[in-house]
Design a protein around this motif. Sequence first.
Motif, PDB file in Angstrom:
ATOM      1  N   LYS A  32      44.860  44.789  37.151  1.00 15.17           N
ATOM      2  CA  LYS A  32      45.493  43.471  37.180  1.00 15.17           C
ATOM      3  C   LYS A  32      44.842  42.582  36.125  1.00 15.17           C
ATOM      4  N   ARG A  33      45.661  41.990  35.265  1.00 14.52           N
ATOM      5  CA  ARG A  33      45.144  41.183  34.190  1.00 14.52           C
ATOM      6  C   ARG A  33      45.232  39.695  34.542  1.00 14.52           C
ATOM      7  N   GLU A  37      50.743  37.611  38.277  1.00  9.66           N
ATOM      8  CA  GLU A  37      50.956  37.273  39.674  1.00  9.66           C
ATOM      9  C   GLU A  37      51.760  38.384  40.348  1.00  9.66           C
ATOM     10  N   GLY A  38      51.507  38.543  41.629  1.00  9.61           N
ATOM     11  CA  GLY A  38      52.274  39.511  42.404  1.00  9.61           C
ATOM     12  C   GLY A  38      51.861  40.939  42.133  1.00  9.61           C
TER      13      GLY A  38
END
Length: 225
Positions: A32-33, A37-38
Amino acid sequence: MLSLWQGSWIAAFAVGAIVWGLIIWAVLFHRKRKGEEGLPAQVRYNLPVEMLYTAVPFVIIGVLFFYTARDEAYVEKLSAKPDVTVDVIGYQWSWQFDYLGDGYKKADGSPISIVGTPTSPDAPGGTAQGEKPVLVVPVDKTVRFNLKSDNVIHSFWVPAFIYKKDVVPGYVNKFELRPTKTGTYEGRCAEFCGVDHSRMLFQVKVVTQAEFNDFVAQQKSGGAQ
């Protein structure tokens, strides 16, 4: 057996490298960067990948099974007429070696027999009380071992031969080897068999044919080993 062991490790390292490579690739490129989001896009039911993950382990198992069965058949093969046959009798807590065949009978008709007693690791080889029993065999000759037990399960093991086999009451296990190098090799029981298991020691002495003939003649005449 060495080739089988090396090949198994090569296969294990190859599989490990691929698995770790996939793990590292997933961690680095699918993490995840910042600002995201999500959940990432969810992908499932990838039939080709699932088939690959199912097929590859079966291929690996099949290849290892093939080479294991091939080497086992070679190692366990018994010849029609071995040069020397020895009954190896394990008992609590030592070994008895009986040489079979007309050429190994004493004047009274009994076989040449080496009977051991429980001993210590630093004891010399010999047949006297407290010494390790010595199994003498000729170099470059096929030797068959018939493994027997009078009481509990033992295990005939000579580490230098890279081989051991259980000695089971009521059942005769057999194997053959053809020693290619003279020398004295330590042996022991590799199956816990009672209070003096650690003293169930012996030696295998591989000698030239001339030395083996001298040994047989001495035993026939009742002389010391």
